[in-house]
Design a protein around this motif. Sequence first.
Motif, PDB file in Angstrom:
ATOM      1  N   SER A 577       0.837  -1.202   0.000  1.00 10.45           N
ATOM      2  CA  SER A 577       0.000   0.000   0.000  1.00 10.45           C
ATOM      3  C   SER A 577       0.877   1.259   0.000  1.00 10.45           C
ATOM      4  CB  SER A 577      -0.884   0.017   1.251  1.00 10.45           C
ATOM      5  OG  SER A 577      -0.073   0.214   2.394  1.00 10.45           O
ATOM      6  N   ALA A 578       0.238   2.385  -0.297  1.00 12.92           N
ATOM      7  CA  ALA A 578       0.984   3.654  -0.299  1.00 12.92           C
ATOM      8  C   ALA A 578       1.535   3.946   1.101  1.00 12.92           C
ATOM      9  CB  ALA A 578       0.064   4.779  -0.754  1.00 12.92           C
ATOM     10  N   TYR A 579       0.785   3.562   2.136  1.00  8.57           N
ATOM     11  CA  TYR A 579       1.268   3.766   3.518  1.00  8.57           C
ATOM     12  C   TYR A 579       2.618   3.058   3.705  1.00  8.57           C
ATOM     13  CZ  TYR A 579      -3.708   4.786   4.505  1.00  8.57           C
ATOM     14  OH  TYR A 579      -4.974   5.282   4.515  1.00  8.57           O
ATOM     15  N   GLU A 580       2.638   1.799   3.256  1.00  7.60           N
ATOM     16  CA  GLU A 580       3.842   0.980   3.450  1.00  7.60           C
ATOM     17  C   GLU A 580       5.020   1.563   2.677  1.00  7.60           C
ATOM     18  OE1 GLU A 580       3.177  -3.138   2.506  1.00  7.60           O
ATOM     19  OE2 GLU A 580       5.316  -3.617   2.623  1.00  7.60           O
ATOM     20  N   LEU A 581       4.760   1.967   1.426  1.00  3.51           N
ATOM     21  CA  LEU A 581       5.847   2.507   0.604  1.00  3.51           C
ATOM     22  C   LEU A 581       6.358   3.819   1.185  1.00  3.51           C
ATOM     23  CD1 LEU A 581       4.512   1.758  -3.003  1.00  3.51           C
ATOM     24  CD2 LEU A 581       5.869   0.312  -1.495  1.00  3.51           C
ATOM     25  N   LEU A 582       5.417   4.633   1.659  1.00  2.58           N
ATOM     26  CA  LEU A 582       5.823   5.907   2.255  1.00  2.58           C
ATOM     27  C   LEU A 582       6.653   5.692   3.515  1.00  2.58           C
ATOM     28  CD1 LEU A 582       2.690   8.180   1.840  1.00  2.58           C
ATOM     29  CD2 LEU A 582       5.033   8.843   1.314  1.00  2.58           C
ATOM     30  N   ALA A 583       6.172   4.796   4.389  1.00  3.01           N
ATOM     31  CA  ALA A 583       6.913   4.550   5.635  1.00  3.01           C
ATOM     32  C   ALA A 583       8.318   4.053   5.315  1.00  3.01           C
ATOM     33  CB  ALA A 583       6.159   3.533   6.491  1.00  3.01           C
ATOM     34  N   GLY A 584       8.404   3.167   4.314  1.00  2.00           N
ATOM     35  CA  GLY A 584       9.715   2.642   3.919  1.00  2.00           C
ATOM     36  C   GLY A 584      10.625   3.758   3.422  1.00  2.00           C
ATOM     37  N   ALA A 585      10.051   4.668   2.634  1.00  2.00           N
ATOM     38  CA  ALA A 585      10.857   5.769   2.085  1.00  2.00           C
ATOM     39  C   ALA A 585      11.313   6.717   3.203  1.00  2.00           C
ATOM     40  CB  ALA A 585      10.047   6.522   1.042  1.00  2.00           C
ATOM     41  N   TYR A 586      10.408   6.990   4.128  1.00  2.00           N
ATOM     42  CA  TYR A 586      10.794   7.873   5.247  1.00  2.00           C
ATOM     43  C   TYR A 586      11.929   7.249   6.062  1.00  2.00           C
ATOM     44  CZ  TYR A 586       6.572  10.707   4.499  1.00  2.00           C
ATOM     45  OH  TYR A 586       5.612  11.531   3.973  1.00  2.00           O
ATOM     46  N   LEU A 587      11.807   5.943   6.316  1.00  2.00           N
ATOM     47  CA  LEU A 587      12.857   5.281   7.106  1.00  2.00           C
ATOM     48  C   LEU A 587      14.172   5.284   6.344  1.00  2.00           C
ATOM     49  CD1 LEU A 587      10.978   2.259   8.714  1.00  2.00           C
ATOM     50  CD2 LEU A 587      11.970   4.225   9.899  1.00  2.00           C
TER      51      LEU A 587
END
Lengths: 724, 306
Positions: A577-587
């Motif tokens: 999901s976009a949530y998962e991809l975003l969290a991964g990118a932030y980390l």
Amino acid sequence: MTAALLLLTLAQPFAAAGPAAECRALAHRGRNIEAQNCFSALVRRPDAWARAEGLWGLGRYREANDEFRRAVAERPRDPDCRVRWGRLLLERFNPGEAAELFQEALQLRKDHPGALVGLALVAAEGFEQKAVELAERALAADPGAIEARVLLARMALEDGDAARAVQEADRALAAWPEALEAMAIRAAVEWLEDREPSAWIQRALAVHPRYGRIYAVGARFLVLNRRYEDGVRLYRKAVELDPALWDVRSELGLNLMRLGRDAEARRELELAYENGYRNAATVNALRLLDSARNFLLLDAGRFTLKLHRKEAAWLRPYVEQEATRALATFQKKYGVTLKEPVRIELYPDHEDFAVRTLGMPGLGALGVTFERAVAMDSPTARKPGTFHWAGTLWHELNHVVVLAAVNNRAPRWFVEGLAVWEETQASPEWGERLTPDVIAAIRDRKLLPVAQLDRGFVRPSYPGQVVVSYFQAGKLCEYIASQWGFDALRRMLRAFGERKTTPEVVREVLALPPEELDRRFQSWLDGQLRRTLEGFPVWRERMKRLAEAARAGRHDEVIREGPAVRDLYPEYVEAGSAYELLAGAYLATGDKEAARQELERYARAGGRDPALLRQLAELEATSGRKREAVAALERLLYVAPGDEEVHRRLGDLLLELGEAEQAIREYRAVLALGPSDVAAAHYHLARACRAARRLEEAREHVLAALEAAPGYRPAQKLLLELNP
Amino acid sequence: MRAWLVALLALPVQAATYWVVLAGLGGEPDYEQRFSSWAREAEKLARGSTGEVHVSTLAGKDATAERIRALFADLARRVRPEDSFVLLLIGHGTFDGYQYKFNIPGPDLSGEDLAALLDRITATRQLVVNTTSASGASVETLRKPGRIVITATKSGMEKNATVFARYWIEALRDPAADTDKNETVSALEAFRYASQKTARFYESQRRLATEHPLLEDTGQGGGVRSPAPEEGSGRLAAAFPLVRFGRAQAAARDPARRALLARKEELEQKIDLLKYQKAAMDSAEYRKQLTALLVELARVNEELEK
């Protein structure tokens, strides 16, 4: 009871039975000895078809099958013989090969009514919509096809259309006044409407003095309408009247098992089995009953819990807590007090749950309610993160309460709709998400009118319609509650309990014609989901690009584009999901705070991936938000409660927050899960017990820790503190 | 288990531990990456252990038969009989019904090839951890008195890629693997930890388990899934320290604390003895005696820490 058996006695004018026409006519009138003599005489005849019919009538099914094989070889162009062979196979639990024979018959004679009825019966077994079309084709080919007429009556009643069922049954009776199965349908309608069908019983018994099936047919419809106790009562009457109805004994056994009366169930199932009725459901159910030793029956006051031995110790507190919470909530909301305890059974093997429910593996459901008994998948029956067990438990307990309130008399759409809606009332994070399938159904205007919504559950006309119907029913209840208040739902429930139909209830409680409710609901739903519905095609495209950017490590692009993509379809919380991809990118870019916030959004939207929730818990804990970390881990208890590490971490955090009693529960779960590090598990439990001032328990556990690992320093220190 | 742990403490002070970590062919990028990262992780953890540790790693394209043979030839010269030797095999293995092979770039190494290489190492205490698919087929060729053989699968017929290596490596860093809390993870503890985690992995994923780890340390058996030193299997493994992360070894070398250490060992042996008598004792009496011994042991440890 199989559809073939339901219609066994309807072969009027019996011509279809070929050589056995006379014998079948005798059997139809209950003249069993004469019928047996007749079948025995057939066995001595020179032609294979006659021998096959004779052997079939005598219950010598294997030999009958062999003779049919010869008969078909002798009559390569005869569709009738093939249809009869197909009917034998259908009766003896082989619908696949039966269907092949019916198809062969149709190739020999286009629109052969017997073959069409045979195919309709096969389709009806699976509640397929095409069964109706096939039965209608049979009637078009032969307007005197009584079986097709009765099948239409039966399917109408399965769809909840009693008026149509009565109409079709009456047409069958007009064509043939001895149509026992049509009388059984008429009697079933009466039982469903809480009237005793004495006249129909009398009329049937005048034709066939031991026609126990009239009760069995009624029982089947009561069961289909969730009235299991009433169904069992009628099944018992059926076998009292004709003790040799082995298929009915099997059904009685299955329904007793559904109600949790395992000993009685076993007796009936064994009787059926020992007398040659060995269909898959009977065999599976007996096997499941044999596995009873793997389960514990636990008395928990208002509940009886049936849990698997391997998980009872750690699972029980969580199930008990949620069940207590749910039952208290629903009893209060719906003004019902249950007098008897509710039985809750959790199966770690989904196929055991399916057999418990249907007698057969392959059930798609997660939980089922049988009056005061709930059977469902255990949390360990599915991959962690894919099953919200507490949501299912609340859903099923809602059925228990709601159905008790109306004595099991409410349409399926309303009962399911309430339960789906109540899941989201327990927590907005619970319940099923808006899936692309549902979006497509709404977009393509596939939602059913409220008056026909039950059909979407019973006889779906496209793949996925059952899921769409659950969603629609839940949203409909949400809509009614939002526009008329919860009290309107309660009043609707009461009206359904008075046996009013959906159109009557809608008119009475909401003061609208059902069509107007449909119109207003669709408009409300369009408004609520407009952004997602309109944005869906764009979302799909942009999501693809976002995933590519994430795969290529273009984190800045993910961070720039991700929020807009996410907001186009915020309900999408599946893998990638976009949530998962975003969290991964932030980390990846070192922005832990943004990752934490994104994962919080994900959890609030109902995201359930255990790895992401665990990551959220760690981010919360490392940023000093222990309460939020606890909340993240508690979410995991609903989707992955068998993870020892989750309980340990939760225990640690709760202990740090001074919630020793809660920590004790978590550490106990660790211990019950059979940890590799037994010493540490006892030690942590000892710490929590000491914090809760349960000193004796603390001493016991620190001793157990040191018994496993005498040199364990932290435990030694605690031992000295507890034994100054 | 204390008797074997006493043997552990009695190890020659100067003894070193030699590790060889071999990560074979992945066949596809995902496995290549997984195998080499496991190898790197194992190397890092082994190096982090206290005491004299030497680690050699060959992974991916470097793990050819030629280079492996050269490495073993070098080690055969350096490793002494009193040293310990660990061989960790990560990757895919195959079994054709006759012969086990460890898949590496170029010609594979058979079970017999690996046995021949190990036989050149003079260390009397050897541990081979073969985490590959089909590794169960290598037990027969690798077993030898004084050598512990651990495999990820119970036979050569379990041919799917394994996860055992992941949990074996986790055991080297997770204090939970040290179940007797003596600040050392033994080969037996690591085996039990990894076996349990592997089983849980398949349970939680609702997948049929396609690997069932074995341990063989008697030099003659086919390996067991639940070794029990009391019954003869797992004794060598219980006394084989894999990683040490505490001060136990340092304390053992301090003459000033020898009396306390002796008392500590005496108490530990008494506790072991008492535990063996538990079944035949009154439970209250057992508890009383156990508490007394454990309290005294805790006090001795407190003294040792001062």
